[in-house]
Design an enzyme around this catalytic site. Structure first.
Site, PDB file in Angstrom:
ATOM      1  N   GLU A 149       0.825  -1.211   0.000  1.00  0.00           N
ATOM      2  CA  GLU A 149       0.000   0.000   0.000  1.00  0.00           C
ATOM      3  C   GLU A 149       0.861   1.263   0.000  1.00  0.00           C
ATOM      4  O   GLU A 149       0.466   2.300  -0.528  1.00  0.00           O
ATOM      5  CB  GLU A 149      -0.938  -0.031   1.217  1.00  0.00           C
ATOM      6  CG  GLU A 149      -2.213   0.750   1.004  1.00  0.00           C
ATOM      7  CD  GLU A 149      -3.282   0.440   2.051  1.00  0.00           C
ATOM      8  OE1 GLU A 149      -2.998   0.583   3.249  1.00  0.00           O
ATOM      9  OE2 GLU A 149      -4.412   0.068   1.666  1.00  0.00           O
ATOM     10  N   HIS A 177       7.291 -27.074   1.021  1.00  0.00           N
ATOM     11  CA  HIS A 177       6.506 -28.094   0.334  1.00  0.00           C
ATOM     12  C   HIS A 177       5.400 -27.482  -0.503  1.00  0.00           C
ATOM     13  O   HIS A 177       4.431 -28.144  -0.843  1.00  0.00           O
ATOM     14  CB  HIS A 177       5.938 -29.078   1.353  1.00  0.00           C
ATOM     15  CG  HIS A 177       7.003 -29.861   2.046  1.00  0.00           C
ATOM     16  ND1 HIS A 177       7.369 -31.134   1.656  1.00  0.00           N
ATOM     17  CD2 HIS A 177       7.826 -29.543   3.070  1.00  0.00           C
ATOM     18  CE1 HIS A 177       8.344 -31.569   2.441  1.00  0.00           C
ATOM     19  NE2 HIS A 177       8.642 -30.626   3.308  1.00  0.00           N
ATOM     20  N   LYS A 201     -14.054   2.548  -3.145  1.00  0.00           N
ATOM     21  CA  LYS A 201     -14.888   3.063  -2.053  1.00  0.00           C
ATOM     22  C   LYS A 201     -16.105   3.800  -2.596  1.00  0.00           C
ATOM     23  O   LYS A 201     -17.230   3.599  -2.146  1.00  0.00           O
ATOM     24  CB  LYS A 201     -14.076   4.065  -1.211  1.00  0.00           C
ATOM     25  CG  LYS A 201     -13.368   3.464  -0.030  1.00  0.00           C
ATOM     26  CD  LYS A 201     -12.827   4.603   0.867  1.00  0.00           C
ATOM     27  CE  LYS A 201     -11.733   4.088   1.773  1.00  0.00           C
ATOM     28  NZ  LYS A 201     -11.067   5.166   2.504  1.00  0.00           N
TER      29      LYS A 201
END
Lengths: 471, 471
Positions: A297, A326, A440
């Site tokens: 960010e 793994h 937003k």
């Protein structure tokens, strides 16, 4: 303060970047001379960051909060005395820091311990609005015995405010009179919606200082209250941050945050658009998540400070040793030269677990007996670093003497400073997040918030214009 | 079987790739004609995968396990009757599949529920060798009431074998006679160390069939036993896989796994070396982890099948909506054009949670009241897709009608087939992991295993030769 005579030195974290240097790992590494030159050329990043100290209040949290600490401890003490469960309502920096520090410093099965073996109430951090998440949480907590810490600096975080409305209603119905004492607000002192709500009802309130953005807020009341509630020594956390700040204020060659920033810059320039963080300790697993927000960010930016389009930003990747050997290490050794892997190793773990001698008739298992899990873990870290290095892939080792509040404080401050320096090197603003505005506003429009009619029209027009491809 | 008259069709998952196509999202997308042509040119990937069906036994697990299912259900029933806790000892595919399916289909706070509200015993999946992890686990379980499922196909997984030695010793000491009934082994029927140990002691044993590697083993007893123990309908899981296998055997234009592989190939060719998976549901969070192993370990390869150096492999990144909108979306919208984001959306969630009307005097909060968390979540998914698309970044939406065993079975099979097709397109072996050998051997050497003396000498020589850079 870097001298070995400082009593804090034996708890200092170190950075080994031998496996970044071409002379050690071959042509895909950084030539030593490039590194040395860059360390000189980019020093302005340190001096400019230092010169902005007054704006960067997150850097002073270790020394600026004497009065705040009293409030935090007073509230924490009240919560610990009265409640059996503590729920953080927050998202992004308001959640990632508390989760990371709790996982680092408390029992790995903290909530499963009986009350008398825990350091405080059970902790839940609710950082999503999935209705199943809320419903399932309410199945396992008793609101009458639960305190809720609502955290939002701006008070305009829709997710957290929606959670607040649900909890308000729930507390009124289940607790009745006195429900107000179940909520603690952490927010801006002067502006925003949450402070209004807190004042309207009279919630206990803690403040996020100016100059402390969400992802830099762990050492403010955002992180300190949940930590103190769960029994973490917040003074030591801050002391660790202070120590690292001092280390990084001194001579640039001995500044680990600066070295990390220079290495990030050089490796990105050579094509590493991916930054993997791989701690070898379950306790540090969520430090990688916290760092992923900080790095992504802060540095993922379309424009530099002069409004030039730059589209910069390395993508952080979270990994866990040995587990992800793994899962991801095949890619790290065999795949492209597009990443830097930062291992985090712990020199002394919290306990020693022996591997008993059993199954001695099966040599391929029996060779493990007589060793400890500690040896196995540290051997695998060494071996994986060796394999990654042998394949010519750049990697770093951050060594932590042991995981405690003091070293975690150092680690957080080191990464915050690395990020700030990197913002200066890239000439971008590391402290805003303009790229989340579009989403937003579109959300507001879809929910019918006043004043977003034209955004809704824009969304509908875009839908009309597009052809659908699906299968 | 893709026809809408198939009664399974209303539970079919769909892939919307509108936002991959340049005609919709602009110059950074894939031109429609390129996509259409590639769909024709790359069909060999489907036919070659189909022609290898006999080797790829993972693809037939939905129909090849009638006898196995009886064993799984019998053992699961015994565990459910007798134990209050079930611990999986495994790593990589032996852990990621069980975790992903459990999180998807059971309560999000399953272990915190009282016994009568749970679908089975508590579940812990231990996929690391951190000594604190083992020590902390032993603080919260009672070995006398706990069953352990040791999973390793080869029986040479050091991490899991070390755990086995510790648990063997613990059970002998705490349970005494009858301790053998606390262990269930899942391993290869004929070779390896674990089958030897199982036979020596007489553990209940389930077998991983030939042609089923770790990361493709979730629908074998590796995943089925933990699922059945925790009350998941494993028949429906397999039925979902079967349905997707049928869908993908039909006409190539209607094969979602193939479409995803073609899009992956084209976007990688255009510079997307990062693949983000971002489900918008907490229940699907660990599907992204499972996928990260599948994608990274299968496709991250140094050599193609003709031994040419190719260093290929996209880096998978795990993300969670809406949570990581506050962590990663700034990077996804503002950052470089180096990634494809695959959103996963759920049409009907397990419950509806209302947002009550409260704080009506504060309009910036009050607009949320009267909506549901479901609306907020789906609006944020829509809005984030819109923002990412508007910034010109490629993205895909996988839509799941609802999260249940049948749709999760589909999802797993779709990703497995996508991975297999991608291996054919890239001309690599998607089913081996040669890049982890180096680290394994170095670990053996460091632990003093017989026969690794020259590897230890190699490690020591490398250490001597390197100059240390640190701060």
């Amino acid at each position: 303060m870097k001298s070995t005579s400082d009593t804090r030195y034996n708890q200092r974290i170190h950075v080994d970047f031998s496996n970044m240097i071409a002379e050690n790992i071959g042509a895909r590494g950084i030539p030593e001379s490039d590194f040395t030159q860059a360390m000189i050329d980019l020093q302005y990043a340190v001096s400019q960051t230092d010169s902005k100290r007054d704006e960067m209040k997150w850097r002073d949290l270790h020394s600026s909060q004497d009065a705040v600490l009293c409030d935090v401890k007073r509230i924490a003490s009240r919560v610990r005395d009265r409640f059996d469960t503590f729920v953080v309502l927050g998202i992004g920096g308001s959640a990632l820091g508390p989760i990371a520090v709790h996982q680092a410093l408390n029992h790995l099965h903290y909530n499963d311990l009986p009350h008398d073996k825990r350091n405080g109430p059970r902790l839940f951090v609710e950082d999503n609005v999935d209705p199943q998440r809320m419903s399932d949480l309410l199945d396992v907590i008793d609101p009458r015995k639960t305190a809720f810490n609502v955290i939002s600096k701006s008070g305009s975080t829709s997710e957290t405010m929606a959670q607040l409305l649900i909890i308000l209603d729930l507390l009124k119905k289940t607790v009745g009179e006195g429900w107000v004492s179940h909520i603690i607000a952490t927010t801006d002192k002067n502006k925003g919606n949450l402070i209004k709500a807190a004042q309207q009802y009279g919630f206990d309130t803690l403040y996020v200082p100016d100059g402390v953005g969400g992802r830099f807020s762990e050492l403010s009341p955002v992180g300190l209250l949940p930590a103190a509630v769960c029994g973490i020594d917040i003074d030591k956390l801050l002391a660790g941050a202070k120590y690292m700040d001092e280390i990084c204020t001194d001579e640039f060659n001995d500044n680990p945050a600066y070295v990390l920033a220079v290495l990030s810059f050089l490796s990105q320039r050579m094509g590493s658009n991916i930054s993997v963080m791989m701690p070898y300790a379950d306790s540090l697993k969520y430090i990688a998540d916290w760092y992923a927000q900080l790095w992504a960010e802060s540095l993922g930016k379309r424009y530099d400070v002069n409004s030039n389009e730059v589209f910069c930003g390395q993508t952080p990747v979270k990994s866990l040793g040995v587990t992800d050997q793994h899962s991801q290490v095949q890619l790290y050794t065999g795949g492209p030269y597009d990443k830097v892997i930062t291992f985090i190793g712990v020199e002394t773990l919290k306990c020693v677990v022996d591997i008993p001698k059993e199954l001695e008739s099966i040599p391929d298992i029996a060779f493990l007996g007589g060793h400890t899990l500690n040896e196995l873990l540290s051997s695998e870290l060494y071996a994986t670093r060796y394999a990654v290095t042998k394949s010519g892939h750049m990697n770093i080792l951050i060594s932590i003497p042991e995981v405690n509040a003091f070293t975690i404080g150092q680690l957080l401050m080191m990464f915050e400073l690395q990020t700030a320096y990197m913002g200066e090197i890239l000439n971008i603003n590391a402290f805003d997040q303009p790229g989340v505005e579009e989403g937003k506003q579109a959300t507001y429009a879809l929910l019918g918030k006043n004043g977003y009619g034209s955004k809704l029209a824009e969304l509908n027009a875009a839908k009309e214009a597009n052809k659908t491809y699906s299968v």
